[in-house]
Motif scaffolding. Structure first.
Motif, PDB file in Angstrom:
ATOM      1  N   ILE A 152       0.839  -1.205   0.000  1.00  9.04           N
ATOM      2  CA  ILE A 152       0.000   0.000   0.000  1.00  9.04           C
ATOM      3  C   ILE A 152       0.870   1.250   0.000  1.00  9.04           C
ATOM      4  N   HIS A 153       1.915   1.265   0.849  1.00 10.86           N
ATOM      5  CA  HIS A 153       2.795   2.430   0.934  1.00 10.86           C
ATOM      6  C   HIS A 153       3.581   2.620  -0.357  1.00 10.86           C
ATOM      7  N   SER A 154       3.999   1.509  -0.982  1.00 10.03           N
ATOM      8  CA  SER A 154       4.697   1.597  -2.274  1.00 10.03           C
ATOM      9  C   SER A 154       3.782   2.196  -3.330  1.00 10.03           C
ATOM     10  N   ALA A 155       2.527   1.753  -3.333  1.00  4.08           N
ATOM     11  CA  ALA A 155       1.552   2.255  -4.306  1.00  4.08           C
ATOM     12  C   ALA A 155       1.297   3.745  -4.098  1.00  4.08           C
ATOM     13  N   LYS A 156       1.231   4.175  -2.834  1.00  3.70           N
ATOM     14  CA  LYS A 156       0.981   5.585  -2.546  1.00  3.70           C
ATOM     15  C   LYS A 156       2.150   6.454  -3.007  1.00  3.70           C
ATOM     16  N   ALA A 157       3.380   5.963  -2.792  1.00 11.11           N
ATOM     17  CA  ALA A 157       4.560   6.715  -3.226  1.00 11.11           C
ATOM     18  C   ALA A 157       4.618   6.799  -4.750  1.00 11.11           C
ATOM     19  N   LYS A 158       4.315   5.693  -5.422  1.00  8.69           N
ATOM     20  CA  LYS A 158       4.300   5.689  -6.884  1.00  8.69           C
ATOM     21  C   LYS A 158       3.203   6.601  -7.416  1.00  8.69           C
ATOM     22  N   ASN A 159       2.046   6.566  -6.757  1.00 12.65           N
ATOM     23  CA  ASN A 159       0.934   7.428  -7.159  1.00 12.65           C
ATOM     24  C   ASN A 159       1.290   8.907  -6.973  1.00 12.65           C
ATOM     25  N   ALA A 160       2.054   9.223  -5.911  1.00  7.82           N
ATOM     26  CA  ALA A 160       2.485  10.604  -5.686  1.00  7.82           C
ATOM     27  C   ALA A 160       3.363  11.078  -6.828  1.00  7.82           C
ATOM     28  N   SER A 161       4.253  10.201  -7.301  1.00 10.00           N
ATOM     29  CA  SER A 161       5.123  10.529  -8.435  1.00 10.00           C
ATOM     30  C   SER A 161       4.306  10.781  -9.699  1.00 10.00           C
ATOM     31  N   THR A 162       3.321   9.928  -9.941  1.00  9.97           N
ATOM     32  CA  THR A 162       2.468  10.074 -11.127  1.00  9.97           C
ATOM     33  C   THR A 162       1.670  11.374 -11.063  1.00  9.97           C
ATOM     34  N   THR A 163       1.181  11.711  -9.869  1.00  9.21           N
ATOM     35  CA  THR A 163       0.420  12.942  -9.678  1.00  9.21           C
ATOM     36  C   THR A 163       1.282  14.165  -9.964  1.00  9.21           C
ATOM     37  N   VAL A 164       2.510  14.162  -9.450  1.00  8.42           N
ATOM     38  CA  VAL A 164       3.419  15.288  -9.688  1.00  8.42           C
ATOM     39  C   VAL A 164       3.711  15.428 -11.176  1.00  8.42           C
ATOM     40  N   ASP A 165       3.953  14.319 -11.856  1.00  6.15           N
ATOM     41  CA  ASP A 165       4.230  14.355 -13.293  1.00  6.15           C
ATOM     42  C   ASP A 165       3.056  14.965 -14.054  1.00  6.15           C
ATOM     43  N   SER A 166       1.841  14.575 -13.682  1.00 11.53           N
ATOM     44  CA  SER A 166       0.642  15.101 -14.333  1.00 11.53           C
ATOM     45  C   SER A 166       0.477  16.599 -14.063  1.00 11.53           C
ATOM     46  N   GLU A 167       0.720  16.996 -12.813  1.00 16.64           N
ATOM     47  CA  GLU A 167       0.572  18.407 -12.446  1.00 16.64           C
ATOM     48  C   GLU A 167       1.627  19.267 -13.142  1.00 16.64           C
ATOM     49  N   VAL A 168       2.838  18.724 -13.271  1.00 18.94           N
ATOM     50  CA  VAL A 168       3.897  19.454 -13.971  1.00 18.94           C
ATOM     51  C   VAL A 168       3.520  19.642 -15.436  1.00 18.94           C
ATOM     52  N   SER A 169       2.960  18.621 -16.052  1.00 18.93           N
ATOM     53  CA  SER A 169       2.501  18.731 -17.448  1.00 18.93           C
ATOM     54  C   SER A 169       1.475  19.841 -17.596  1.00 18.93           C
ATOM     55  N   THR A 170       0.531  19.886 -16.669  1.00 14.64           N
ATOM     56  CA  THR A 170      -0.507  20.929 -16.698  1.00 14.64           C
ATOM     57  C   THR A 170       0.101  22.310 -16.522  1.00 14.64           C
ATOM     58  N   LEU A 171       1.062  22.415 -15.600  1.00 15.63           N
ATOM     59  CA  LEU A 171       1.711  23.700 -15.352  1.00 15.63           C
ATOM     60  C   LEU A 171       2.460  24.186 -16.590  1.00 15.63           C
ATOM     61  N   ILE A 172       3.162  23.283 -17.275  1.00 11.03           N
ATOM     62  CA  ILE A 172       3.888  23.650 -18.497  1.00 11.03           C
ATOM     63  C   ILE A 172       2.912  24.148 -19.573  1.00 11.03           C
ATOM     64  N   THR A 173       1.824  23.412 -19.753  1.00 14.75           N
ATOM     65  CA  THR A 173       0.819  23.786 -20.757  1.00 14.75           C
ATOM     66  C   THR A 173       0.243  25.171 -20.481  1.00 14.75           C
ATOM     67  N   LYS A 174      -0.100  25.426 -19.232  1.00 10.64           N
ATOM     68  CA  LYS A 174      -0.653  26.732 -18.860  1.00 10.64           C
ATOM     69  C   LYS A 174       0.380  27.836 -19.046  1.00 10.64           C
ATOM     70  N   SER A 175       1.628  27.564 -18.649  1.00  5.77           N
ATOM     71  CA  SER A 175       2.680  28.568 -18.735  1.00  5.77           C
ATOM     72  C   SER A 175       2.985  28.941 -20.183  1.00  5.77           C
ATOM     73  N   LYS A 176       2.911  27.966 -21.097  1.00  3.67           N
ATOM     74  CA  LYS A 176       3.221  28.213 -22.504  1.00  3.67           C
ATOM     75  C   LYS A 176       2.056  28.823 -23.276  1.00  3.67           C
ATOM     76  N   ASN A 177       0.857  28.384 -22.977  1.00  2.00           N
ATOM     77  CA  ASN A 177      -0.280  28.703 -23.854  1.00  2.00           C
ATOM     78  C   ASN A 177      -1.319  29.659 -23.274  1.00  2.00           C
ATOM     79  N   MET A 178      -1.226  29.948 -21.982  1.00  5.82           N
ATOM     80  CA  MET A 178      -2.256  30.773 -21.361  1.00  5.82           C
ATOM     81  C   MET A 178      -1.633  31.959 -20.637  1.00  5.82           C
ATOM     82  N   SER A 179      -2.259  33.104 -20.788  1.00  2.03           N
ATOM     83  CA  SER A 179      -1.845  34.269 -20.002  1.00  2.03           C
ATOM     84  C   SER A 179      -2.420  34.113 -18.603  1.00  2.03           C
TER      85      SER A 179
END
Length: 205
Positions: free
Chosen positions: A36-63
Motif C-alpha cells: 500500500i505504501h509503495s503504491a501511494k509513493a508511486k501514485n504521488a510521483s504520477t500525480t506530480v508528473d501530471s501536475e507538472v505537465s498541466t503547469l507547463i501547458t498553462k505557462s506556454k499557452n495561457m496568459s
C-alpha cells in the motif's frame, strides 16, 4: 474406577499452531501495508508528473489571470508531514510568490501527495523567505541541494516551510525546480523519480 478429566488448557501443539497462525497473519499484514505504501509513493510521483505537465501547458499557452504574474507551483509538507502539490503565482518583477487562496484542491492546501511518502530533491532551486501565515514568499539566492528532504528545504537559512518551487517560461523551459525529485516509502526505500530538465522535459520513472 474413575476416569481422569482432560486438562482444560491448551496443549503445547495447539499453542504452537495458534502462534504460527498469528505469525502468518502478521506477516501478510506487513506485506499488505508495504504494498500500500509503495503504491501511494508511486501514485504521488504520477500525480506530480501530471501536475507538472498541466503547469507547463498553462505557462506556454495561457496568459495568467493575474496581470504581471506567471503560473507557478510548489511541493511542500504541512505541519503533520503530509505532502501537497499546490498551484500559485510568481511575479518576475518582485521575485515573489503567492499561494494564498490560489488552489481549490484540498481546502486550499493543494493536491494531496499522501502522508505515507517522503519526498527528497537534488537540484537547483531558489531560497525563498516564505511566510506560512500569509502563504507568500520572496526569492533570494539560488541553492544547489543534494538529497534534501523537501519539507526541510531552506531550513538551514531560517526559512522553513516553503518547499520546492516550480515554474516554467513561455518557451516551456524550466526556470525553477530543475532536478531529481525522489519518492520514498516511510521505511526509507525509494519507489519512484520525477526528473525535470532545464529544457522543460520531464519524466516519471
Amino acid at each position: 474406577m474413575t476416569k481422569q478429566k482432560r486438562s482444560q488448557g491448551y496443549t503445547l501443539v495447539e499453542m504452537i499452531v495458534v502462534i504460527a497462525i498469528i505469525a502468518v497473519v502478521a506477516g501478510l499484514s506487513l506485506i499488505s501495508i508495504t504494498l500500500i505504501h509503495s503504491a501511494k509513493a508511486k501514485n504521488a510521483s504520477t500525480t506530480v508528473d501530471s501536475e507538472v505537465s498541466t503547469l507547463i501547458t498553462k505557462s506556454k499557452n495561457m496568459s495568467s489571470d493575474r496581470a504581471g504574474w506567471q503560473y507557478a507551483a510548489r511541493i511542500y509538507a504541512d505541519e503533520k508531514g503530509a505532502y501537497y502539490f499546490q498551484k500559485g503565482y510568481y511575479n518576475p518583477k518582485t521575485k515573489s510568490y503567492d499561494f494564498k487562496d490560489t488552489d481549490t484542491e484540498g481546502e486550499g492546501k493543494g493536491t494531496s501527495l499522501s502522508s505515507y511518502v517522503v519526498i527528497k530533491y537534488t537540484g537547483s532551486c531558489p531560497n525563498v523567505a516564505f511566510d506560512n501565515a500569509t502563504m507568500k514568499g520572496t526569492e533570494d539566492i539560488t541553492l544547489t541541494v543534494s538529497d534534501h528532504e523537501i519539507k526541510n528545504l531552506c531550513t538551514a537559512l531560517g526559512n522553513p516551510g516553503g518547499g520546492l518551487f516550480i515554474r516554467f517560461a513561455k518557451d516551456g523551459s524550466c526556470e525553477s525546480g530543475v532536478g531529481d525529485i525522489r519518492f520514498y516509502k516511510r521505511n526509507g526505500n525509494i519507489v519512484a523519480h520525477e526528473y525535470i530538465r532545464a529544457n522543460g522535459s520531464h519524466q516519471s520513472k
